[in-house]
Design a protein around this motif. Sequence first.
Motif, PDB file in Angstrom:
ATOM      1  N   THR A   1       8.863   9.801   7.211  1.00  0.00           N
ATOM      2  CA  THR A   1       8.425   8.681   6.249  1.00  0.00           C
ATOM      3  C   THR A   1       9.818   8.482   5.273  1.00  0.00           C
TER       4      THR A   1
ATOM      5  N   GLN B   1       6.942   5.961   9.297  1.00  0.00           N
ATOM      6  CA  GLN B   1       6.504   5.109   8.387  1.00  0.00           C
ATOM      7  C   GLN B   1       7.708   4.936   7.244  1.00  0.00           C
TER       8      GLN B   1
ATOM      9  N   GLY C   1      12.174   5.648   2.670  1.00  0.00           N
ATOM     10  CA  GLY C   1      11.883   4.687   1.621  1.00  0.00           C
ATOM     11  C   GLY C   1      12.709   5.049   0.352  1.00  0.00           C
TER      12      GLY C   1
ATOM     13  N   ILE D   1       3.664  -0.792   3.037  1.00  0.00           N
ATOM     14  CA  ILE D   1       3.924   0.226   3.945  1.00  0.00           C
ATOM     15  C   ILE D   1       3.813  -0.064   5.479  1.00  0.00           C
TER      16      ILE D   1
ATOM     17  N   VAL E   1       8.264   3.181   3.400  1.00  0.00           N
ATOM     18  CA  VAL E   1       7.657   2.656   2.296  1.00  0.00           C
ATOM     19  C   VAL E   1       8.793   1.684   1.499  1.00  0.00           C
TER      20      VAL E   1
ATOM     21  N   PRO F   1       8.181   6.379  -3.231  1.00  0.00           N
ATOM     22  CA  PRO F   1       6.703   6.579  -2.554  1.00  0.00           C
ATOM     23  C   PRO F   1       5.759   5.704  -2.892  1.00  0.00           C
TER      24      PRO F   1
END
Length: 317
Positions: A111, A20, A113, A121, A22, A116
């Motif tokens: 994850t 994923q 990005g 997302i 962010v 956070p």
Amino acid sequence: MDPLTDLLDGVRARTAAFCQAVLEPPWGLRIADGAALAFATVLRGHAWVVPDDGEPRRLEVGDVAVVKGPDHYTVADSPGTVPDIVVHEGNRLTAVDGTDLTAALRLGPRTSGRTPDGSAILASGTYQVTSDVTGKLLDALPPVLVVPAAEVQGPVMRLLLEEVDRDGPGQQVVLDRLLDIALVATLRAWFARAEAGAPGWYGAFNDPVAGPALRALHDDPAHPWTVASLAAHVGCSRAALARRFTAAVGETPMAYLTAWRIALAADLLRSTDRTIESIAREVGYSNAFALSVAFKRLRGLSPKQFRDRPRAVASTG
């Protein structure tokens, strides 16, 4: 076994690249991993899937997109946003100039990005596909399909997203299996939509004549089927079988069987070192010569030539 089950067998996730991102607007990701099939859903905010040659598609929270590769494409907060991050195979991230950003952007096990607390997302998973059998499924899909959140059935999406940032024993196997189920649920929901134009082999599964005939061909493709023996198996006349099967599937029973056998043979030629003679007998031909004649008629090259050529993304074309 039904056709969709067989065709999905070649896209089972193995060490799935599921993650994923962010993100904070303006954001743009250039997807350059070359995956044959990608799966994406929005957890927060929205996203646009922008093919190089095709209409942009907007995703809201919970919507699921399936993108057919291997061509590169963009996912961004707006169709006009220029990507500043490139996503490569294995979730390796770089700047447009090639600078590796993978470690710098890591927020968790799967994850990435810059913060956070981003307002968007995006969760995604990719499949590498080399199966000719699965090529029949890929050929039935548009470059980008989107299924609204309300039509994606079951709790699998919630379970999948709960597992993304865990890193316990057997984690990869859990993600692989959940991603498989999520893809199946999405494709079933897509084919149920009127706009999908579901292929004949999918809709024919519920036909009382064509459905049992299709299952028989998939369960035992090596059987010496004829229209007469298949009709007897289904419990109808040859004329009724030929008429119903052709109307539902879009080709005659024997034409479908030949294409199915050749796809199975192609997978065996790619994935094994078995002799052409043994492959021929497994898929329903009496010898290597008979397989070669049928193979060359459908594929334009001999089984040996097919085996010797470089591997490419699966296609039935």
